[in-house]
Design a protein around this motif. Structure first.
Motif, short mmCIF file in Angstrom:
data_model
loop_
_atom_site.label_atom_id
_atom_site.label_comp_id
_atom_site.label_asym_id
_atom_site.label_seq_id
_atom_site.Cartn_x
_atom_site.Cartn_y
_atom_site.Cartn_z
N LYS A 195 0.81 -1.23 0.00
CA LYS A 195 0.00 0.00 0.00
C LYS A 195 0.84 1.27 0.00
O LYS A 195 0.44 2.28 -0.57
N GLU A 196 1.99 1.21 0.66
CA GLU A 196 2.83 2.40 0.75
C GLU A 196 3.76 2.55 -0.45
O GLU A 196 4.54 3.52 -0.52
N ALA A 197 3.73 1.60 -1.38
CA ALA A 197 4.63 1.60 -2.55
C ALA A 197 6.09 1.66 -2.12
O ALA A 197 6.92 2.32 -2.76
N MET A 198 6.38 0.94 -1.03
CA MET A 198 7.75 0.89 -0.53
C MET A 198 8.37 -0.51 -0.68
O MET A 198 9.58 -0.62 -0.90
N GLY A 205 4.92 6.65 -13.60
CA GLY A 205 6.08 7.49 -13.36
C GLY A 205 6.54 7.51 -11.91
O GLY A 205 6.01 6.83 -11.04
N GLY A 206 7.59 8.34 -11.68
CA GLY A 206 8.18 8.45 -10.35
C GLY A 206 9.24 7.38 -10.14
O GLY A 206 9.13 6.25 -10.62
N SER A 207 10.28 7.77 -9.40
CA SER A 207 11.38 6.83 -9.16
C SER A 207 10.95 5.64 -8.33
O SER A 207 11.40 4.50 -8.56
N ALA A 208 10.05 5.85 -7.36
CA ALA A 208 9.56 4.74 -6.54
C ALA A 208 8.73 3.77 -7.38
O ALA A 208 8.90 2.55 -7.30
#
Length: 206
Positions: free
Chosen positions: A80-83, A150-153
């Motif tokens: 959920k946190e995209a971590m 997009g985005g680096s994560a």
């Protein structure tokens, strides 16, 4: 005297003619008999055919339908946190496809666990995948890039979701990403993708 001799000749002629006809008929009957197989051979052949049908050995399986072999794979989706990447185990049907193709297709479908999130755009299509010397060359269509959020994560989640899932398969150590058959300096905008990517297990949360 002449009548007796004539009668004797006629009698001998009739006897010879009768014997000739008899031998001819006997020869034809023997030939017909030799052309027909003995009854016991017919019964043996019939019995053999019946046994082959019972044992399923009379005809090979020439069905064009591929066998639906099943394999267990581990796929990685985002939390959920995209971590972190979280593993999701599932059983897949391989059929006549490569197992690598099936893994990518399952990643595009997304997770079954409602708490996890997809890592590959649903518009992405796998053009081809080839494994050479431990490297899986994964070739996507342009939508893999243009439809990415997009985005680096998000980029890291996508690249390592695919890489970690594929290296779980036999004979794959790294993944080389291609777009429409060509290498990209940074296929999703940040990470270098000119060289094969190794898995990142620090991103995985069990």
């Amino acid at each position: 005297m002449l009548s007796r001799r004539l009668a004797w000749k006629i009698g001998m002629g009739m006897l010879i003619l009768s014997l000739t006809v008899l031998f001819t008929l006997a020869g034809c009957k023997n030939q017909e008999t030799s052309e027909q197989p003995p009854n016991n051979q017919t019964k043996i052949a019939k019995s053999t055919d019946e046994n082959e049908q019972k044992n399923g050995t009379s005809k090979p399986d020439i069905s064009a339908e591929p066998k639906e072999t099943k394999e267990k794979v581990t796929l990685y989706f985002g939390d959920k946190e995209a971590m972190y990447l979280v593993p999701e185990k599932r059983e897949v049907v391989v059929g006549n496809n490569k197992l690598e193709e099936v893994v990518i297709a399952e990643l595009i479908k997304g997770p079954r666990n409602a708490d996890l999130f997809m890592t590959v755009p649903k518009e992405a299509k796998l053009i081809s995948v080839e494994v050479v010397d431990g490297v899986a060359y994964v070739n996507f269509n342009k939508e893999f890039q243009t439809k990415h959020w997009g985005g680096s994560a998000g980029e890291a989640m996508t690249l390592y979701s695919i890489t970690n899932s594929l290296v779980k398969l036999p004979d794959i150590d790294k993944v080389q990403f291609l777009l429409e058959g060509k290498k990209q300096e940074s296929i999703l905008g940040h990470a270098d993708t000119t060289e094969p990517i190794s898995p990142n297990w620090t991103m995985v949360k069990e």
